[in-house]
Motif scaffolding. Structure first.
Motif, PDB file in Angstrom:
ATOM      1  N   CYS A  24      48.298  60.528  52.051  1.00 29.57           N
ATOM      2  CA  CYS A  24      48.272  59.129  52.452  1.00 29.57           C
ATOM      3  C   CYS A  24      46.964  58.462  52.076  1.00 29.57           C
ATOM      4  O   CYS A  24      46.882  57.246  51.983  1.00 29.57           O
ATOM      5  CB  CYS A  24      48.507  59.015  53.960  1.00 29.57           C
ATOM      6  N   GLY A  25      45.923  59.258  51.826  1.00 31.17           N
ATOM      7  CA  GLY A  25      44.606  58.701  51.521  1.00 31.17           C
ATOM      8  C   GLY A  25      44.512  58.076  50.150  1.00 31.17           C
ATOM      9  O   GLY A  25      43.500  57.499  49.806  1.00 31.17           O
ATOM     10  N   ASN A  26      45.585  58.194  49.333  1.00 31.43           N
ATOM     11  CA  ASN A  26      45.539  57.638  47.991  1.00 31.43           C
ATOM     12  C   ASN A  26      45.740  56.135  47.977  1.00 31.43           C
ATOM     13  O   ASN A  26      45.444  55.478  46.989  1.00 31.43           O
ATOM     14  CB  ASN A  26      46.614  58.300  47.113  1.00 31.43           C
ATOM     15  N   GLU A  27      46.302  55.570  49.042  1.00 25.55           N
ATOM     16  CA  GLU A  27      46.518  54.139  49.107  1.00 25.55           C
ATOM     17  C   GLU A  27      45.305  53.484  49.752  1.00 25.55           C
ATOM     18  O   GLU A  27      44.906  53.851  50.856  1.00 25.55           O
ATOM     19  CB  GLU A  27      47.781  53.837  49.936  1.00 25.55           C
ATOM     20  N   HIS A  28      44.697  52.545  49.058  1.00 22.76           N
ATOM     21  CA  HIS A  28      43.511  51.893  49.605  1.00 22.76           C
ATOM     22  C   HIS A  28      43.310  50.562  48.910  1.00 22.76           C
ATOM     23  O   HIS A  28      43.898  50.285  47.865  1.00 22.76           O
ATOM     24  CB  HIS A  28      42.276  52.776  49.413  1.00 22.76           C
ATOM     25  N   ASP A  29      42.483  49.737  49.525  1.00 20.07           N
ATOM     26  CA  ASP A  29      42.177  48.456  48.906  1.00 20.07           C
ATOM     27  C   ASP A  29      41.382  48.685  47.640  1.00 20.07           C
ATOM     28  O   ASP A  29      40.478  49.500  47.600  1.00 20.07           O
ATOM     29  CB  ASP A  29      41.360  47.585  49.868  1.00 20.07           C
ATOM     30  N   GLU A  30      41.688  47.944  46.600  1.00 19.29           N
ATOM     31  CA  GLU A  30      41.023  48.153  45.321  1.00 19.29           C
ATOM     32  C   GLU A  30      40.917  46.830  44.575  1.00 19.29           C
ATOM     33  O   GLU A  30      41.744  45.942  44.746  1.00 19.29           O
ATOM     34  CB  GLU A  30      41.836  49.155  44.486  1.00 19.29           C
ATOM     35  N   ILE A  31      39.879  46.693  43.776  1.00 18.23           N
ATOM     36  CA  ILE A  31      39.762  45.497  42.961  1.00 18.23           C
ATOM     37  C   ILE A  31      40.889  45.481  41.945  1.00 18.23           C
ATOM     38  O   ILE A  31      41.443  46.516  41.595  1.00 18.23           O
ATOM     39  CB  ILE A  31      38.401  45.449  42.240  1.00 18.23           C
ATOM     40  N   SER A  32      41.263  44.301  41.502  1.00 13.57           N
ATOM     41  CA  SER A  32      42.353  44.208  40.534  1.00 13.57           C
ATOM     42  C   SER A  32      41.858  43.821  39.148  1.00 13.57           C
ATOM     43  O   SER A  32      42.572  43.975  38.168  1.00 13.57           O
ATOM     44  CB  SER A  32      43.387  43.174  41.002  1.00 13.57           C
ATOM     45  N   ASP A  33      40.626  43.330  39.074  1.00 14.79           N
ATOM     46  CA  ASP A  33      40.067  42.897  37.789  1.00 14.79           C
ATOM     47  C   ASP A  33      39.103  43.952  37.255  1.00 14.79           C
ATOM     48  O   ASP A  33      38.111  44.279  37.903  1.00 14.79           O
ATOM     49  CB  ASP A  33      39.336  41.566  37.951  1.00 14.79           C
ATOM     50  N   PHE A  34      39.403  44.470  36.085  1.00 16.05           N
ATOM     51  CA  PHE A  34      38.573  45.486  35.449  1.00 16.05           C
ATOM     52  C   PHE A  34      38.150  45.011  34.065  1.00 16.05           C
ATOM     53  O   PHE A  34      38.775  44.129  33.469  1.00 16.05           O
ATOM     54  CB  PHE A  34      39.344  46.805  35.296  1.00 16.05           C
ATOM     55  N   ASN A  35      37.121  45.630  33.550  1.00 14.91           N
ATOM     56  CA  ASN A  35      36.774  45.525  32.138  1.00 14.91           C
ATOM     57  C   ASN A  35      37.166  46.838  31.480  1.00 14.91           C
ATOM     58  O   ASN A  35      36.760  47.917  31.941  1.00 14.91           O
ATOM     59  CB  ASN A  35      35.275  45.283  31.939  1.00 14.91           C
ATOM     60  N   ILE A  36      37.962  46.764  30.446  1.00  7.91           N
ATOM     61  CA  ILE A  36      38.291  47.948  29.657  1.00  7.91           C
ATOM     62  C   ILE A  36      37.383  47.944  28.437  1.00  7.91           C
ATOM     63  O   ILE A  36      37.270  46.935  27.729  1.00  7.91           O
ATOM     64  CB  ILE A  36      39.761  47.948  29.202  1.00  7.91           C
ATOM     65  N   TYR A  37      36.735  49.067  28.185  1.00  4.33           N
ATOM     66  CA  TYR A  37      35.781  49.143  27.073  1.00  4.33           C
ATOM     67  C   TYR A  37      36.447  49.752  25.841  1.00  4.33           C
ATOM     68  O   TYR A  37      37.033  50.838  25.902  1.00  4.33           O
ATOM     69  CB  TYR A  37      34.560  49.966  27.483  1.00  4.33           C
ATOM     70  N   TYR A  38      36.333  49.023  24.750  1.00 10.36           N
ATOM     71  CA  TYR A  38      36.877  49.455  23.468  1.00 10.36           C
ATOM     72  C   TYR A  38      35.733  49.647  22.471  1.00 10.36           C
ATOM     73  O   TYR A  38      34.582  49.288  22.740  1.00 10.36           O
ATOM     74  CB  TYR A  38      37.871  48.421  22.929  1.00 10.36           C
ATOM     75  N   VAL A  39      36.072  50.187  21.319  1.00 10.63           N
ATOM     76  CA  VAL A  39      35.093  50.395  20.239  1.00 10.63           C
ATOM     77  C   VAL A  39      35.388  49.392  19.133  1.00 10.63           C
ATOM     78  O   VAL A  39      36.556  49.132  18.819  1.00 10.63           O
ATOM     79  CB  VAL A  39      35.186  51.834  19.696  1.00 10.63           C
ATOM     80  N   THR A  55      47.937  47.876  40.708  1.00 12.61           N
ATOM     81  CA  THR A  55      48.044  49.258  41.164  1.00 12.61           C
ATOM     82  C   THR A  55      47.042  49.542  42.279  1.00 12.61           C
ATOM     83  O   THR A  55      45.848  49.296  42.130  1.00 12.61           O
ATOM     84  CB  THR A  55      47.799  50.232  39.999  1.00 12.61           C
ATOM     85  N   LYS A  56      47.515  50.100  43.383  1.00 14.55           N
ATOM     86  CA  LYS A  56      46.662  50.420  44.520  1.00 14.55           C
ATOM     87  C   LYS A  56      46.437  51.923  44.671  1.00 14.55           C
ATOM     88  O   LYS A  56      45.413  52.349  45.194  1.00 14.55           O
ATOM     89  CB  LYS A  56      47.287  49.887  45.816  1.00 14.55           C
ATOM     90  N   ASN A  57      47.404  52.717  44.237  1.00 15.21           N
ATOM     91  CA  ASN A  57      47.267  54.163  44.341  1.00 15.21           C
ATOM     92  C   ASN A  57      46.169  54.646  43.401  1.00 15.21           C
ATOM     93  O   ASN A  57      46.174  54.351  42.204  1.00 15.21           O
ATOM     94  CB  ASN A  57      48.595  54.835  43.984  1.00 15.21           C
ATOM     95  N   LEU A  58      45.210  55.392  43.936  1.00 12.16           N
ATOM     96  CA  LEU A  58      44.021  55.784  43.168  1.00 12.16           C
ATOM     97  C   LEU A  58      44.367  56.592  41.925  1.00 12.16           C
ATOM     98  O   LEU A  58      43.887  56.306  40.825  1.00 12.16           O
ATOM     99  CB  LEU A  58      43.059  56.564  44.067  1.00 12.16           C
ATOM    100  N   PHE A  63      45.143  57.025  35.943  1.00  7.66           N
ATOM    101  CA  PHE A  63      46.086  57.253  34.849  1.00  7.66           C
ATOM    102  C   PHE A  63      46.241  55.987  34.003  1.00  7.66           C
ATOM    103  O   PHE A  63      46.222  56.027  32.772  1.00  7.66           O
ATOM    104  CB  PHE A  63      47.429  57.679  35.427  1.00  7.66           C
ATOM    105  N   GLU A  64      46.389  54.851  34.674  1.00  9.97           N
ATOM    106  CA  GLU A  64      46.595  53.572  33.992  1.00  9.97           C
ATOM    107  C   GLU A  64      45.388  53.194  33.141  1.00  9.97           C
ATOM    108  O   GLU A  64      45.529  52.746  31.995  1.00  9.97           O
ATOM    109  CB  GLU A  64      46.866  52.508  35.052  1.00  9.97           C
ATOM    110  N   LEU A  65      44.185  53.384  33.688  1.00  7.33           N
ATOM    111  CA  LEU A  65      42.972  53.026  32.951  1.00  7.33           C
ATOM    112  C   LEU A  65      42.755  53.962  31.763  1.00  7.33           C
ATOM    113  O   LEU A  65      42.318  53.522  30.683  1.00  7.33           O
ATOM    114  CB  LEU A  65      41.765  53.051  33.881  1.00  7.33           C
ATOM    115  N   LEU A  66      43.064  55.246  31.925  1.00  9.49           N
ATOM    116  CA  LEU A  66      42.947  56.182  30.800  1.00  9.49           C
ATOM    117  C   LEU A  66      43.938  55.818  29.700  1.00  9.49           C
ATOM    118  O   LEU A  66      43.642  55.955  28.509  1.00  9.49           O
ATOM    119  CB  LEU A  66      43.187  57.616  31.274  1.00  9.49           C
TER     120      LEU A  66
END
Length: 306
Positions: A24-39, A55-58, A63-66
């Motif tokens: 249950c600890g995987n659900e938590h408040d999280e920011i929704s705006d990220f910077n994705i770094y590219y080359v 996405t809220k699940n850590l 997985f999504e960011l990778l």
């Protein structure tokens, strides 16, 4: 899903969904705006693009960011940070650290490209509020630099703020170090302007400069040049400096107190370092020159500075 590690990442997602039902600890408040770094297309710098997620699940978020790091960006010239041939075997989240394990192709990247890939992964993932650091392994083994030094946990401070700039691979910054004064009775400020620390962390650059010794008149070395730095990392504002046995065996030109606080005060000039833990072969329950206990982290002390 992109071509990059499609099967592997799909298996990871299935596993994390199963784990999510149990934790249950995987659900938590999280920011929704990220910077994705590219080359960039010349593989000379990082560029970033904004990314919004619900996405809220850590674990699903990691997985999504990778997956985004394994894909090209929306802008022309935004190339995937993780090359197509490099697969993600797995990742693990523990105590605020994300450990990412890559396949063997990771080791075949050119040095400059690897630095950019590593920086992009770290800078993207540490934006997660519950994540403090990232570590990278290849087939379960820690990655190392050319000199064989292991690259431990990393955070945003491990990379230059101007890494995305034109000279990102040759990051520069001003540093304040403390060597012995001419008489060896006090510590003396030693300023380095535009020090090029490249792929090193600022902490590693500082310690290696202390070992190399001063290059100007009026100063004395604080550490024997025969001492070798095994690794250095900062976690939760404590900088952990790990030397080999020579740190205990080799005598410097200064007193024990001046040697210790040359290290502590130099590293404490970094904004993210509040304390310094000195170790020898990963052990801290030791006495330095039978005078100073290394058991507990040291706080900055400018009483030794002239």
């Amino acid at each position: 899903m992109r071509k990059f590690s499609k099967i592997t990442l799909s298996l990871i997602l299935i596993l994390t969904m199963i784990l999510g039902l149990c934790a249950c600890g995987n659900e938590h408040d999280e920011i929704s705006d990220f910077n994705i770094y590219y080359v960039n297309s010349q593989s000379t710098k990082l560029i970033k693009e904004g990314y919004d997620t619900r996405t809220k699940n850590l674990k699903k978020l990691v997985f999504e960011l990778l997956d985004k790091l394994s894909s090209n960006g929306k802008e022309v010239g935004s190339i995937r940070a993780i090359p197509k041939e490099v697969t993600v075997n797995k990742f693990n989240i523990e105590d605020g650290n994300i450990a990412v394990d890559f396949g063997n192709q990771y080791l075949k990247m050119a040095n400059g490209r690897e630095v950019l890939c590593r920086a992009a992964v770290v800078l993207t993932l540490v934006q997660i509020s519950s994540v403090n650091s990232v570590s990278i392994t290849v087939e379960g083994k820690p990655i190392v630099k050319k000199d064989g030094t292991k690259i431990g946990v990393m955070n945003a401070a491990s990379f230059a703020g101007d890494l995305a700039g034109r000279d990102g691979l040759y990051a520069k910054s001003d540093f304040v170090l403390y060597f012995g004064n001419e008489n060896g009775t006090k510590l003396k400020r030693y300023v380095i302007k535009n020090g090029k620390y490249g792929e090193m962390s600022k902490e590693e650059y500082i310690v290696k400069k202390l070992i190399a010794g001063p290059k100007r008149d009026g100063y004395r070395a604080s550490i024997s040049p025969r001492v070798r730095l095994l690794n250095v990392k900062t976690s939760e504002n404590i900088c952990y400096v790990n030397f080999n046995q020579s740190f205990l065996d080799e005598q410097s030109e200064l007193t024990a107190q001046l040697t210790i606080y040359s290290i502590v005060d130099s590293l404490s000039e970094l904004k993210n370092v509040h304390k310094v833990q000195i170790m020898v072969n990963s052990e801290s329950n030791l006495m330095y020159r039978n005078t100073i206990s290394l058991r507990d982290p040291f706080l900055r002390n400018l009483d030794y500075v002239e």
